[in-house]
Design a protein around this motif. Structure first.
Motif, PDB file in Angstrom:
ATOM      1  N   ILE A  20      59.391  72.443  62.838  1.00  0.00           N
ATOM      2  CA  ILE A  20      59.295  73.756  63.489  1.00  0.00           C
ATOM      3  C   ILE A  20      57.991  74.444  63.086  1.00  0.00           C
ATOM      4  O   ILE A  20      57.263  74.949  63.938  1.00  0.00           O
ATOM      5  N   VAL A  21      57.702  74.460  61.789  1.00  0.00           N
ATOM      6  CA  VAL A  21      56.475  75.107  61.310  1.00  0.00           C
ATOM      7  C   VAL A  21      55.246  74.427  61.915  1.00  0.00           C
ATOM      8  O   VAL A  21      54.318  75.101  62.375  1.00  0.00           O
ATOM      9  N   ARG A  22      55.254  73.097  61.950  1.00  0.00           N
ATOM     10  CA  ARG A  22      54.137  72.349  62.534  1.00  0.00           C
ATOM     11  C   ARG A  22      53.954  72.727  64.003  1.00  0.00           C
ATOM     12  O   ARG A  22      52.838  72.949  64.478  1.00  0.00           O
ATOM     13  N   GLU A  23      55.060  72.791  64.737  1.00  0.00           N
ATOM     14  CA  GLU A  23      54.994  73.109  66.168  1.00  0.00           C
ATOM     15  C   GLU A  23      54.481  74.540  66.397  1.00  0.00           C
ATOM     16  O   GLU A  23      53.691  74.770  67.291  1.00  0.00           O
ATOM     17  N   ILE A  24      54.929  75.463  65.574  1.00  0.00           N
ATOM     18  CA  ILE A  24      54.493  76.855  65.725  1.00  0.00           C
ATOM     19  C   ILE A  24      53.006  76.993  65.412  1.00  0.00           C
ATOM     20  O   ILE A  24      52.272  77.644  66.144  1.00  0.00           O
ATOM     21  N   THR A  25      52.540  76.344  64.344  1.00  0.00           N
ATOM     22  CA  THR A  25      51.136  76.485  63.957  1.00  0.00           C
ATOM     23  C   THR A  25      50.200  75.717  64.891  1.00  0.00           C
ATOM     24  O   THR A  25      49.035  76.049  64.996  1.00  0.00           O
ATOM     25  N   ALA A  26      50.735  74.727  65.604  1.00  0.00           N
ATOM     26  CA  ALA A  26      49.915  73.970  66.552  1.00  0.00           C
ATOM     27  C   ALA A  26      49.772  74.700  67.884  1.00  0.00           C
ATOM     28  O   ALA A  26      48.861  74.406  68.653  1.00  0.00           O
ATOM     29  N   ALA A  27      50.645  75.654  68.133  1.00  0.00           N
ATOM     30  CA  ALA A  27      50.641  76.355  69.435  1.00  0.00           C
ATOM     31  C   ALA A  27      49.482  77.312  69.561  1.00  0.00           C
ATOM     32  O   ALA A  27      48.889  77.765  68.670  1.00  0.00           O
TER      33      ALA A  27
ATOM     34  N   ARG B 208      74.010  72.691  65.521  1.00  0.00           N
ATOM     35  CA  ARG B 208      72.867  73.122  64.697  1.00  0.00           C
ATOM     36  C   ARG B 208      71.673  73.378  65.610  1.00  0.00           C
ATOM     37  O   ARG B 208      71.196  72.473  66.300  1.00  0.00           O
ATOM     38  N   SER B 209      71.201  74.617  65.621  1.00  0.00           N
ATOM     39  CA  SER B 209      70.184  75.050  66.587  1.00  0.00           C
ATOM     40  C   SER B 209      69.226  76.049  65.947  1.00  0.00           C
ATOM     41  O   SER B 209      69.613  76.788  65.041  1.00  0.00           O
ATOM     42  N   THR B 210      68.001  76.080  66.456  1.00  0.00           N
ATOM     43  CA  THR B 210      66.998  77.035  65.985  1.00  0.00           C
ATOM     44  C   THR B 210      66.230  77.597  67.177  1.00  0.00           C
ATOM     45  O   THR B 210      65.873  76.867  68.101  1.00  0.00           O
ATOM     46  N   PHE B 211      65.987  78.908  67.110  1.00  0.00           N
ATOM     47  CA  PHE B 211      65.284  79.614  68.186  1.00  0.00           C
ATOM     48  C   PHE B 211      64.178  80.468  67.595  1.00  0.00           C
ATOM     49  O   PHE B 211      64.393  81.151  66.593  1.00  0.00           O
ATOM     50  N   LEU B 212      63.014  80.442  68.235  1.00  0.00           N
ATOM     51  CA  LEU B 212      61.959  81.399  67.909  1.00  0.00           C
ATOM     52  C   LEU B 212      62.042  82.483  68.969  1.00  0.00           C
ATOM     53  O   LEU B 212      61.941  82.196  70.172  1.00  0.00           O
ATOM     54  N   ILE B 213      62.251  83.709  68.526  1.00  0.00           N
ATOM     55  CA  ILE B 213      62.268  84.838  69.434  1.00  0.00           C
ATOM     56  C   ILE B 213      60.916  85.533  69.296  1.00  0.00           C
ATOM     57  O   ILE B 213      60.514  85.921  68.188  1.00  0.00           O
ATOM     58  N   ASN B 214      60.210  85.651  70.401  1.00  0.00           N
ATOM     59  CA  ASN B 214      58.887  86.251  70.419  1.00  0.00           C
ATOM     60  C   ASN B 214      58.961  87.754  70.207  1.00  0.00           C
ATOM     61  O   ASN B 214      60.016  88.367  70.366  1.00  0.00           O
ATOM     62  N   ALA B 215      57.818  88.356  69.917  1.00  0.00           N
ATOM     63  CA  ALA B 215      57.745  89.804  69.715  1.00  0.00           C
ATOM     64  C   ALA B 215      58.194  90.583  70.950  1.00  0.00           C
ATOM     65  O   ALA B 215      58.686  91.702  70.835  1.00  0.00           O
ATOM     66  N   ASP B 216      58.054  89.974  72.140  1.00  0.00           N
ATOM     67  CA  ASP B 216      58.488  90.661  73.369  1.00  0.00           C
ATOM     68  C   ASP B 216      59.979  90.492  73.641  1.00  0.00           C
ATOM     69  O   ASP B 216      60.494  90.949  74.662  1.00  0.00           O
ATOM     70  N   GLY B 217      60.691  89.823  72.717  1.00  0.00           N
ATOM     71  CA  GLY B 217      62.134  89.674  72.845  1.00  0.00           C
ATOM     72  C   GLY B 217      62.590  88.484  73.660  1.00  0.00           C
ATOM     73  O   GLY B 217      63.783  88.330  73.912  1.00  0.00           O
ATOM     74  N   THR B 218      61.676  87.612  74.046  1.00  0.00           N
ATOM     75  CA  THR B 218      62.049  86.423  74.816  1.00  0.00           C
ATOM     76  C   THR B 218      62.068  85.190  73.909  1.00  0.00           C
ATOM     77  O   THR B 218      61.452  85.177  72.844  1.00  0.00           O
ATOM     78  N   VAL B 219      62.755  84.163  74.366  1.00  0.00           N
ATOM     79  CA  VAL B 219      62.839  82.912  73.620  1.00  0.00           C
ATOM     80  C   VAL B 219      61.498  82.179  73.731  1.00  0.00           C
ATOM     81  O   VAL B 219      61.028  81.899  74.832  1.00  0.00           O
ATOM     82  N   GLY B 220      60.893  81.891  72.587  1.00  0.00           N
ATOM     83  CA  GLY B 220      59.635  81.151  72.562  1.00  0.00           C
ATOM     84  C   GLY B 220      59.833  79.676  72.263  1.00  0.00           C
ATOM     85  O   GLY B 220      58.984  78.845  72.562  1.00  0.00           O
ATOM     86  N   MET B 221      60.992  79.355  71.663  1.00  0.00           N
ATOM     87  CA  MET B 221      61.331  77.980  71.332  1.00  0.00           C
ATOM     88  C   MET B 221      62.851  77.913  71.216  1.00  0.00           C
ATOM     89  O   MET B 221      63.473  78.814  70.660  1.00  0.00           O
ATOM     90  N   ALA B 222      63.425  76.854  71.772  1.00  0.00           N
ATOM     91  CA  ALA B 222      64.874  76.648  71.676  1.00  0.00           C
ATOM     92  C   ALA B 222      65.121  75.185  71.338  1.00  0.00           C
ATOM     93  O   ALA B 222      64.778  74.305  72.132  1.00  0.00           O
TER      94      ALA B 222
END
Length: 158
Positions: A151-158, A124-138
């Motif tokens: 995940i939402v907390r981590e993204i909004t805190a960044a 079980r895995s989740t990845f945020l792929i940035n608009a530039d096509g790179t992995v932003g979170m793994a």
């Protein structure tokens, strides 16, 4: 235990093009120039996977407000994904990776511990792929319950 190749922040994830629950194909390139959360889960309509999918469903408006789309990928055949979407009113694409090639390429399939035994399975895995096509979170080996909120907390805190 054999080590699975994992993606790290900054990597370019392997491309994919998979059948979806709407009768067409979804590709990673469909999200070029946008952010997308790609999550891998073991089996549709099981308790943990249902909890996680419903959490993504319930958080989708918050994620969309951040210009983030969501895609779920499992080894289930398309007909099971259609039923899963309908049963739980899921509002994002579910993709079928029956041969597990995409999961393997992303490090989301391989040996893992399950109830103390080493087995082959979906990690079980989740990845945020940035608009530039790179992995932003793994995130690997995530727990279904509370995962989306973290995940939402981590993204909004960044």
């Amino acid at each position: 235990m054999t080590e699975v190749k994992r993606l790290d922040v900054g990597d370019t994830p392997p491309a994919f093009s998979l059948p979806n629950d709407s009768g067409s194909t979804t590709s990673l390139s469909d999200f070029a120039g946008k952010q997308v959360l790609v999550y891998f889960y073991p089996k549709a309509n099981t308790p943990g996977c249902t909890k996680e999918a419903c959490d993504f469903r319930d958080s989708l408006s918050n994620l969309n407000a951040l210009d983030i789309a969501v895609v779920g990928i499992s080894p289930d055949p398309v007909d099971k994904l259609v039923k899963f979407r309908e049963d739980h009113e899921l509002n994002f694409p579910l993709l079928s990776d029956e041969d597990k090639s995409v999961m393997t390429a992303w490090g989301a399939f391989g040996e893992k511990k399950n109830y103390g035994k080493i087995v082959q399975g979906v990690i079980r895995s989740t990845f945020l792929i940035n608009a530039d096509g790179t992995v932003g979170m793994a995130k690997y080996n995530v727990r279904a319950t509370g995962h989306v909120e973290r995940i939402v907390r981590e993204i909004t805190a960044a």
